[in-house]
Enzyme design. Structure first.
Site, PDB file in Angstrom:
ATOM      1  N   ASN A  17      76.128  53.406  92.235  1.00 30.03           N
ATOM      2  CA  ASN A  17      75.606  52.054  92.017  1.00 30.03           C
ATOM      3  C   ASN A  17      74.855  51.608  93.282  1.00 30.03           C
ATOM      4  OD1 ASN A  17      75.513  49.172  92.159  1.00 30.03           O
ATOM      5  ND2 ASN A  17      76.956  49.071  90.461  1.00 30.03           N
ATOM      6  N   HIS A  20      73.886  47.230  96.100  1.00 30.87           N
ATOM      7  CA  HIS A  20      74.018  46.607  97.418  1.00 30.87           C
ATOM      8  C   HIS A  20      73.000  47.097  98.438  1.00 30.87           C
ATOM      9  CE1 HIS A  20      76.992  44.152  95.793  1.00 30.87           C
ATOM     10  NE2 HIS A  20      77.704  45.183  95.379  1.00 30.87           N
ATOM     11  N   HIS A  53      72.830  46.893  88.276  1.00 24.00           N
ATOM     12  CA  HIS A  53      73.203  45.698  87.503  1.00 24.00           C
ATOM     13  C   HIS A  53      72.132  44.633  87.713  1.00 24.00           C
ATOM     14  CE1 HIS A  53      76.592  42.467  86.734  1.00 24.00           C
ATOM     15  NE2 HIS A  53      75.556  42.339  85.931  1.00 24.00           N
ATOM     16  N   ARG A  55      71.474  41.208  87.350  1.00 28.18           N
ATOM     17  CA  ARG A  55      72.223  39.976  87.067  1.00 28.18           C
ATOM     18  C   ARG A  55      71.274  38.871  86.657  1.00 28.18           C
ATOM     19  NH1 ARG A  55      77.747  40.077  89.323  1.00 28.18           N
ATOM     20  NH2 ARG A  55      77.805  37.910  88.674  1.00 28.18           N
ATOM     21  N   ARG A  59      70.431  38.385  91.990  1.00 26.41           N
ATOM     22  CA  ARG A  59      70.844  38.286  93.394  1.00 26.41           C
ATOM     23  C   ARG A  59      70.691  39.611  94.141  1.00 26.41           C
ATOM     24  NH1 ARG A  59      77.316  37.609  92.637  1.00 26.41           N
ATOM     25  NH2 ARG A  59      76.610  35.846  91.406  1.00 26.41           N
ATOM     26  N   GLU A  80      73.481  48.128  83.904  1.00 28.04           N
ATOM     27  CA  GLU A  80      74.579  47.163  83.689  1.00 28.04           C
ATOM     28  C   GLU A  80      73.991  45.809  83.390  1.00 28.04           C
ATOM     29  OE1 GLU A  80      77.629  46.300  86.540  1.00 28.04           O
ATOM     30  OE2 GLU A  80      77.865  48.428  86.893  1.00 28.04           O
ATOM     31  N   THR A 111      81.622  41.466  89.644  1.00 33.65           N
ATOM     32  CA  THR A 111      82.212  41.414  88.315  1.00 33.65           C
ATOM     33  C   THR A 111      83.733  41.345  88.475  1.00 33.65           C
ATOM     34  OG1 THR A 111      80.432  42.903  87.703  1.00 33.65           O
ATOM     35  CG2 THR A 111      82.137  42.520  86.054  1.00 33.65           C
ATOM     36  N   GLU A 161      84.248  51.690  79.964  1.00 34.18           N
ATOM     37  CA  GLU A 161      84.448  51.882  81.399  1.00 34.18           C
ATOM     38  C   GLU A 161      85.661  51.058  81.780  1.00 34.18           C
ATOM     39  OE1 GLU A 161      81.113  52.001  84.086  1.00 34.18           O
ATOM     40  OE2 GLU A 161      82.313  51.074  85.684  1.00 34.18           O
ATOM     41  N   HIS A 204      84.692  50.308  89.673  1.00 34.80           N
ATOM     42  CA  HIS A 204      84.925  49.084  90.434  1.00 34.80           C
ATOM     43  C   HIS A 204      85.942  49.293  91.550  1.00 34.80           C
ATOM     44  CE1 HIS A 204      84.550  44.912  91.410  1.00 34.80           C
ATOM     45  NE2 HIS A 204      83.620  44.803  90.481  1.00 34.80           N
TER      46      HIS A 204
HETATM   47  N1  PXP Z   1      81.233  49.537  87.234  1.00 34.61           N
HETATM   48  C1  PXP Z   1      80.982  48.260  86.869  1.00 34.61           C
HETATM   49  C2  PXP Z   1      81.005  47.935  85.418  1.00 34.61           C
HETATM   50  C3  PXP Z   1      80.657  47.277  87.831  1.00 34.61           C
HETATM   51  O1  PXP Z   1      80.408  46.011  87.433  1.00 34.61           O
HETATM   52  C4  PXP Z   1      80.577  47.660  89.175  1.00 34.61           C
HETATM   53  C5  PXP Z   1      80.178  46.642  90.201  1.00 34.61           C
HETATM   54  O2  PXP Z   1      78.864  46.265  89.994  1.00 34.61           O
HETATM   55  C6  PXP Z   1      80.834  48.990  89.509  1.00 34.61           C
HETATM   56  C7  PXP Z   1      81.190  49.902  88.526  1.00 34.61           C
HETATM   57  C8  PXP Z   1      80.785  49.469  90.916  1.00 34.61           C
HETATM   58  O3  PXP Z   1      81.786  48.826  91.633  1.00 34.61           O
HETATM   59  P1  PXP Z   1      81.835  48.943  93.197  1.00 34.61           P
HETATM   60  O4  PXP Z   1      80.532  48.428  93.705  1.00 34.61           O
HETATM   61  O5  PXP Z   1      83.005  48.092  93.582  1.00 34.61           O
HETATM   62  O6  PXP Z   1      82.031  50.394  93.526  1.00 34.61           O
END
Ligand code: PXP
Length: 262
Positions: A17, A20, A53, A55, A59, A80, A111, A161, A204
Site C-alpha cells: 500500500n 503514505h 486508497h 479517499r 488526503r 481501495e 480505516t 480482507e 492493516h
Molecule cells: N488493507 C486495508 C483495507 C486498509 O484500509 C489499509 C490501510 O489503508 C491497509 C490494508 C494497509 O494498512 P497499513 O497501512 O496499516 O499497513
C-alpha cells in the site's frame, strides 16, 4: 469447522500500500516523493500488487495518482474505496484488477474498523454488482466476525480482507503473542470464510513482528501492508523493507507447511 482449501496452497501474495508515500508528498503540496515511483520500486522488490486508497477527501492518493498507476503499473492494482457513487464511477472508468470496499469516516486517521456488511447488505449487494460485471475482483474489508463473513458471501463478494489491526497493534504494544485469542479468532474465521468459498486476504497494521503468524494461515492468499513498510523505508530503504517483509512471509509459510513455496 470446515477447513478445506478451495485453492492450492501457493506463495502468499504481498500487496504494498503506497498511500503514505502520497501523505509525505502532500505534506509539502509538491510532486515529490512520487507514489508511482514507489509502486514501480515495489514491483522490482517483489510486491505482487499495489494497493491505493482514494479517499473522499483525497488526503493522500489523488485522482491523478490513480490515472498514473493504471497507466504504468504492470502488477495488479487493488483500488481501495468507500461504497459511494463517486468512487463506483471512478472504479468503473478504470476497471482495476480488484476493488476493496472499506468504511470511511472523514474524521478518522486511518480505516478504523471493518465494514458492517450485515447492516448494509442490500445496498452493498447492489453496489458491487456492476463492479463485478465490469470484471473487477471485489473484496470487502471486515472484522473477523462470522455474521459479517456470511453477509459478505451472500452479497456476492469474491474476497474478504480480514481487519488484523487489533491483533497487530496488540503485538506492537506487547499485549499479544502467538497465544492471543484474537489470533485464534482470525485463524478460525479465515478457515470459515474459505469454507464458504471466499478468498481470504488480511491487512492493516502488519509489521515485521506480527506478519509471521498471519502468513501461516493456510487460507490467507494475500497480505496488504503499507504504513509500516513506508515508515521502515526511512531507515532501510523501500526496496530492503519490502524484501524483508517478503522474506518473513515466505519463511513463515515454509516453516508452517514444510515446503518451499517461494
Ligand atoms: N488493507 C486495508 C483495507 C486498509 O484500509 C489499509 C490501510 O489503508 C491497509 C490494508 C494497509 O494498512 P497499513 O497501512 O496499516 O499497513
Amino acid at each position: 469447522m470446515a477447513n478445506t482449501l478451495i485453492q492450492p496452497l501457493g506463495q502468499l501474495r504481498l500487496g504494498v500500500n503506497i498511500d503514505h508515500v502520497a501523505t509525505v508528498r502532500n505534506a509539502r503540496g509538491g510532486v515529490y516523493p512520487d507514489p508511482l515511483r514507489a509502486a514501480k520500486m515495489a514491483e522490482i522488490a517483489g510486491a505482487d500488487g499495489i494497493t491505493a486508497h482514494l479517499r473522499e477527501d483525497r488526503r493522500h492518493i489523488t485522482d491523478s495518482d490513480i490515472d498514473a498507476l493504471m497507466e504504468h503499473l504492470r502488477i495488479p492494482l487493488n483500488f481501495e474505496m468507500a461504497a459511494t457513487p463517486e468512487m463506483q464511477a471512478i472504479a468503473l472508468r478504470h476497471k482495476p484488477h480488484a476493488v476493496c470496499i472499506v468504511p470511511e469516516k472523514r474524521e478518522e486517521r486511518t480505516t478504523e474498523g471493518g465494514l458492517n456488511v450485515a447492516r448494509e447488505e442490500n445496498h452493498l449487494a447492489h453496489f458491487i454488482a456492476p463492479l463485478r460485471e465490469a470484471g473487477c475482483r471485489v473484496s470487502i474489508f471486515i472484522a473477523a466476525d462470522q455474521k459479517q463473513i456470511e453477509a459478505a458471501a451472500r452479497i456476492g463478494a469474491e474476497i474478504i480482507e480480514l481487519h488484523v489491526g487489533p491483533y497487530c497493534d496488540g503485538v506492537e504494544e506487547g499485549r499479544y503473542d502467538e497465544s492471543a485469542p484474537e489470533l485464534e479468532r482470525l485463524r478460525e474465521m479465515s478457515a470459515y470464510a474459505n469454507s464458504l468459498g471466499l478468498e481470504v486476504h488480511a491487512g492493516h497494521g502488519i509489521t515485521y513482528n506480527s506478519v509471521k503468524p498471519l502468513a501461516a494461515f493456510p487460507e490467507v492468499m494475500e497480505l496488504n501492508i503499507g504504513h509500516f513498510i513506508i515508515g521502515e523505508a526511512i531507515f532501510s530503504g523501500l526496496d530492503s523493507a519490502i524484501r524483508r517483509m517478503r522474506a518473513l512471509m515466505d519463511e513463515s509459510r515454509n516453516e508452517a507447511f514444510g515446503v518451499n513455496v517461494a
